[in-house]
Scaffold this motif. Structure first.
Motif, PDB file in Angstrom:
ATOM      1  N   GLU A  96      53.854  22.226  -4.247  1.00 39.97           N
ATOM      2  CA  GLU A  96      54.320  22.442  -5.610  1.00 39.97           C
ATOM      3  C   GLU A  96      53.128  22.454  -6.562  1.00 39.97           C
ATOM      4  N   LYS A 109      48.685  23.179 -12.745  1.00 47.04           N
ATOM      5  CA  LYS A 109      48.865  24.383 -11.930  1.00 47.04           C
ATOM      6  C   LYS A 109      47.484  24.767 -11.393  1.00 47.04           C
ATOM      7  N   GLU A 120      52.319  29.671  -2.414  1.00 51.63           N
ATOM      8  CA  GLU A 120      52.410  28.339  -3.007  1.00 51.63           C
ATOM      9  C   GLU A 120      52.451  27.350  -1.844  1.00 51.63           C
ATOM     10  N   ALA A 142      47.214  19.052  -8.502  1.00 51.22           N
ATOM     11  CA  ALA A 142      48.596  19.559  -8.517  1.00 51.22           C
ATOM     12  C   ALA A 142      49.588  18.403  -8.607  1.00 51.22           C
ATOM     13  N   PHE A 150      48.559  26.699  -5.491  1.00 54.01           N
ATOM     14  CA  PHE A 150      48.591  28.053  -4.952  1.00 54.01           C
ATOM     15  C   PHE A 150      47.306  28.324  -4.175  1.00 54.01           C
TER      16      PHE A 150
END
Ligand SMILES: Nc1ncnc2c1ncn2[C@@H]1O[C@H](COP(=O)(O)OP(=O)(O)OP(=O)(O)O)[C@@H](O)[C@H]1O
Ligand SMILES: [Mg+2]
Length: 244
Positions: free
Chosen positions: A75, A32, A72, A27, A78
């Motif tokens: 940043e 992502k 989340e 991340a 998830f």
């Protein structure tokens, strides 16, 4: 979208530490990432210092939607959290018709297809219905192996089981990561040599024994947040680089 399971039958070999810190590193590099905790212990949440109310169990039993099940945690990172409720999910899978039983997880995770660069799955020690489901969902496995002679025995059994499973699923053992590497311990060298000899193409950069890694969970911080300049961070950064 790569789907990587972190697994080893043996407990306490660094599965969760690796799943969380590799996810965090991916991340930080701008990917992502979805981290799925399939363990009843719910340790991924603890390591990340978050306290989600919902997670994988609620997604599987249908009480929340896919987007409601995620938080989340950082940043781009998830989390689909694990919890004790997953024990009940394993019982539910047992009762599912046999041809569907290995695909329960894959079916509930379908809405996330293509939405992430990486999906990492932390697994329980041992073998249960949910871990079998993980092996039918993921494409790749990373096996952390701690540097004990006994760990090598468990690892060989696990490799054999995974090879049997690969007749039915497409999963591939891609990576073997030595963990708890301590140069002062003599047997470490023997175990490393064994891995080097038998799995030269799967062996990743290693993770040294580090008190920082054992302390960081109490603070709910990743190793980058807790000890960004220490060797443990560099170890995990190298490992993350090797699998990207
Ligand atoms: N390289 C390391 N050096 C020192 N301590 C570590 C290291 N990696 C992990 N630990 C610590 O060792 C313990 C076990 O690690 P971890 O929880 O990641 O293993 P696990 O394989 O997920 O365990 P389980 O099978 O119970 O899920 C934890 O307390 C963790 O903080
Ligand atoms: Mg764990």
């Amino acid at each position: 979208m790569r789907k990587i399971a972190i697994a080893n039958r043996k407990g306490g070999v660094g599965k969760t530490t690796t799943a969380v810190n590799v996810s965090a590193g991916l991340a930080l590099a701008g990917n992502k990432v979805l981290l799925i905790d399939t363990d009843t212990q719910g340790h991924c949440s603890r390591l990340l210092g978050v306290n989600p109310e919902k997670g994988l169990a609620e997604l599987i039993d249908g009480t929340v939607t896919p987007s409601e099940a995620l938080i989340e945690a950082r940043e781009g990172l998830f989390l689909l959290a694990g919890s004790r409720l997953l024990a009940g999910i394993s019982r539910l899978i047992v009762k599912t018709e046999i041809h569907k039983a290995t695909k329960v997880l894959s079916n509930v995770l379908k809405p996330f297809d293509g939405k992430f660069d990486y999906v990492l799955l932390d697994t329980s020690p041992g073998f249960n219905e949910l871990s079998v489901n993980v092996f039918f969902y993921a494409d790749e496995i990373l096996i952390p192996v701690s540097m004990e002679v006994l760990a090598i025995d468990g690892f060989k059994d696990f490799m054999r089981e995974m090879n049997e499973l690969s007749e039915y699923s497409n999963i591939e053992i891609r990576y073997i990561t030595p963990t708890f590497v301590d140069g002062r311990v003599k047997k470490t060298e023997d175990v490393l040599e064994h891995l080097q000899k038998h799995f030269p193409d799967k062996l990743t950069p290693l993770i040294h024994y580090s008190t920082k890694l054992s302390e960081s969970p109490a603070w709910g911080k990743t190793i980058y947040e807790f000890a960004g300049r220490e060797r443990a961070s560099k170890d995990y950064a190298k490992l993350t680089g090797a699998i990207t």
